[in-house]
Design an enzyme around this catalytic site. Structure first.
Site, mmCIF file in Angstrom:
data_model
loop_
_atom_site.group_PDB
_atom_site.id
_atom_site.type_symbol
_atom_site.label_atom_id
_atom_site.label_comp_id
_atom_site.label_asym_id
_atom_site.label_seq_id
_atom_site.Cartn_x
_atom_site.Cartn_y
_atom_site.Cartn_z
ATOM 1 N N GLY A 57 0.838 -1.197 0.000
ATOM 2 C CA GLY A 57 0.000 0.000 0.000
ATOM 3 C C GLY A 57 0.867 1.238 0.000
ATOM 4 N N CYS A 84 5.296 -6.128 1.466
ATOM 5 C CA CYS A 84 5.644 -4.704 1.482
ATOM 6 C C CYS A 84 4.973 -3.989 2.666
ATOM 7 C CB CYS A 84 5.305 -4.069 0.128
ATOM 8 S SG CYS A 84 6.199 -2.533 -0.128
ATOM 9 N N TYR A 85 4.023 -3.094 2.414
ATOM 10 C CA TYR A 85 3.354 -2.433 3.550
ATOM 11 C C TYR A 85 2.790 -3.475 4.514
ATOM 12 C CZ TYR A 85 0.064 0.315 6.309
ATOM 13 O OH TYR A 85 -0.600 0.901 7.356
ATOM 14 N N HIS A 172 7.691 -7.612 -3.903
ATOM 15 C CA HIS A 172 6.359 -7.996 -4.410
ATOM 16 C C HIS A 172 6.415 -9.325 -5.166
ATOM 17 C CE1 HIS A 172 4.110 -4.291 -3.489
ATOM 18 N NE2 HIS A 172 5.311 -3.730 -3.551
ATOM 19 N N GLU A 174 4.032 -10.934 -6.385
ATOM 20 C CA GLU A 174 2.957 -11.051 -7.376
ATOM 21 C C GLU A 174 3.330 -10.492 -8.752
ATOM 22 O OE1 GLU A 174 3.098 -9.101 -4.821
ATOM 23 O OE2 GLU A 174 2.148 -7.148 -5.119
ATOM 24 N N ASP A 230 -20.286 -11.784 -21.250
ATOM 25 C CA ASP A 230 -20.759 -11.908 -19.872
ATOM 26 C C ASP A 230 -22.202 -12.395 -19.809
ATOM 27 O OD1 ASP A 230 -18.300 -10.832 -19.518
ATOM 28 O OD2 ASP A 230 -18.995 -8.837 -18.959
ATOM 29 N N LYS A 370 -12.378 -11.283 -16.066
ATOM 30 C CA LYS A 370 -12.865 -11.517 -17.434
ATOM 31 C C LYS A 370 -12.284 -12.800 -18.050
ATOM 32 C CE LYS A 370 -15.073 -9.579 -21.015
ATOM 33 N NZ LYS A 370 -16.364 -8.871 -20.928
#
Ligand code: XMP
Length: 514
Positions: A57, A84-85, A172, A174, A230, A370
């Site tokens: 963050g 991280c944060y 990070h 990710e 969708d 999606k």
């Protein structure tokens, strides 16, 4: 609220990459959900998480109004990974001290692992490329924790509790630049949290079909079908769950692309046994839009028109209790729930409909991104041509004609649009981009044709790359393809003498021109 067997709950502290954490975990076939950092402990417990991740963050833990999650999450006996944060918060909440670093660390860094096992599993000790983005660092390690890896600027780039399943990384995992990121997330979810890779689209369908049947009972459901991915997937899902109790309504608003209504209807009639009501309201909508140039006014009129039609059709069916719609996960968590106050985007397909009609919503795609919806569509047996269609907005060509809409202007845009899509398909680019389409501008410009001067319309081509339409970049389509599109439009579409290509990203531009 669906409770999954094994969920990794991500508490969001506002990082731009929070969504990526969820995606990376889902890619490992483990279900993951994002919630605001200040989610109440009771709610977290109700989700029965197998593990909790504290995201990164923009704040510093020592800021006066720094976002804190309930420290009682560390008493639940559930593994926690801080990123991280989130890492700094975990350590601070255990009595450590975080301070401003002398040197910000941003970008690629080399990580040296001091102690393997745990989050690092079987990774070797040597240097590993990771991605850092922080201005604070841990100065005092809390009791019970030890450093497990360091980088040049972070003596405590990774830490772990000696006895409890708490791990923290300053970098990070990710993002793709952290080359060992996927390994670390896998070690966390499989080894530390004990998850199994069981969250597949097949299991998702089973669970949802069960839930929908239970909820709907013998009641009736309607679904607005546009032919887009969708709504098509929603209809297929509902069809599997409740079959005859579902009625789909397709509304031709006169703003569809060339041949679209016919192809959508024939697709559904040949591929499904859905109850499908076809409402041709093109004259009604074009009448409502006559002389209207303002984009918001166009949207409003189209929205109200849809509501009218739906109300009428629902009355005809009688005793409808539910409306199924294709809200996706990014709509639910839009720019995330950080600080719990971010407005949640109302789904623009059917804005206002539920309130007016007092229907309860069924949103089977609420938890999906999606690309997951597309996988789900394939798993439900829908053909690729339906599943890999580019998105098309509910208000249709109305928001791609700048200024007033007329039969003549619709005809020009439709012809140009066909050419764009034909050429994109021919060149193998249709599925490489998020969307590609033509826009009719409200101006005319001078040209020459043969010996004569012309004064005609301009078509803009828009093609973007995106993951979820929240941000987008203009597609680097090879110039030969753009050239072919341009010369075909100018040669084949009467009334157009100029074609331009839109090279703006979102933000600050949007995808549609409106
Ligand atoms: P913008 O223009 O806001 O579009 O960048 C983001 C994505 O949403 C689509 N879009 C719509 N889809 N109803 C829809 O179903 C709408 O009213 C609508 N407006 C925009 C747009 O095509 C893009 O994919």
């Amino acid at each position: 609220m669906a409770v999954h067997n094994q969920t990794i709950v991500i508490l969001d502290f506002g990082s731009q990459t929070t969504q990526l954490i969820a995606r990376r975990i889902r890619e490992q076939k483990v279900y993951s959900e994002i919630h605001p950092f200040n989610t109440k402990l009771e709610k977290i417990k109700a989700l029965k998480p197998a593990g909790i991740i504290l995201s990164g963050g923009p704040c510093s833990v020592y800021d006066e109004d720094a976002p804190y999650s309930d420290p009682a999450i560390f008493e639940l006996g559930i593994p926690v990974l801080g990123i991280c944060y989130g890492a700094q918060l975990m350590l601070q909440q255990h009595g450590g001290r975080v301070e401003k670093a002398h040197k910000r660390e941003f970008g690629k860094a080399d990580l040296t692992i001091k102690r393997t096992g745990g989050l690092f599993g079987k990774l070797e000790g040597g240097d590993h490329q990771v991605w850092m983005s922080h201005g604070d660092r841990v100065e005092v390690v809390p009791e019970g924790f030890e450093a497990t890896a360091f980088s040049d600027n972070s003596p405590y780039a990774a830490m772990a509790h000696r006895e409890k399943p708490f791990v923290a990384v300053q970098f990070h995992p990710e993002v793709a630049h952290t080359l060992i990121g996927t390994d670390l997330l896998k070690n966390f979810i499989f080894d530390i949290c004990g998850c199994k890779p069981e969250w597949t689209m097949a299991s998702f369908i089973d669970q949802n079909v069960r839930e929908i049947r239970e909820r709907v009972g013998d009641d009736k459901v309607i679904c607005a079908l546009s032919g887009g991915v969708d709504s098509t997937v929603v209809a297929a899902m509902l069809d599997r769950a409740i079959g005859d109790q579902l009625t789909c309504i397709y509304v031709n608003n006169g703003l569809m692309r060339e041949g679209e209504s016919e192809s959508v209807l024939s697709f559904f009639r040949s591929h499904t046994a859905l109850h499908l009501v076809n409402v041709d309201a093109s004259e009604f909508f074009l009448g409502q839009l006559d002389g209207i140039a303002d984009p918001e006014e166009k949207r409003k009129r189209i929205g109200i028109g849809f509501i009218d039609i739906f109300e009428k059709e629902a009355k005809k069916i009688g005793a409808v209790k539910y409306l199924a719609q294709g809200t996706l996960y990014p709509d639910v968590i839009e720019s995330v729930s950080f600080r719990g106050a971010a407005p949640i985007k109302s789904h623009h397909n059917v804005g206002g409909l539920p309130d007016v009609m007092k229907l309860e919503l069924i949103e089977p795609l609420r938890e999906l991104f999606k690309d997951e919806v597309r996988q789900l569509g394939l798993e439900l047996g829908l053909p690729e041509e339906a599943v890999f269609r580019q998105p098309f907005p509910g208000p249709g060509l109305a928001i791609r004609i700048m200024g007033e809409i007329s039969g003549e202007r619709l005809a020009i845009l439709r012809q140009a649009d066909v050419i764009v899509l034909e050429e994109m398909r021919r060149a193998g680019w249709y599925r490489k981009v998020w969307q590609s389409f033509a826009v009719l501008l409200p101006i005319q410009t001078v040209g020459v044709m043969g010996d004569g001067r012309t004064y005609e319309h301009v078509i803009a081509i828009r093609a973007v790359d995106s993951i979820d339409a929240m941000t987008a970049d203009w597609s680097r389509i090879p110039p030969e393809i753009l050239g072919e599109i341009s010369s075909r439009i100018i040669n084949e579409v009467r009334g157009v003498n100029r074609v331009v290509y839109d090279i703006s990203s979102k933000p600050p531009a949007t995808i549609e021109w409106e």
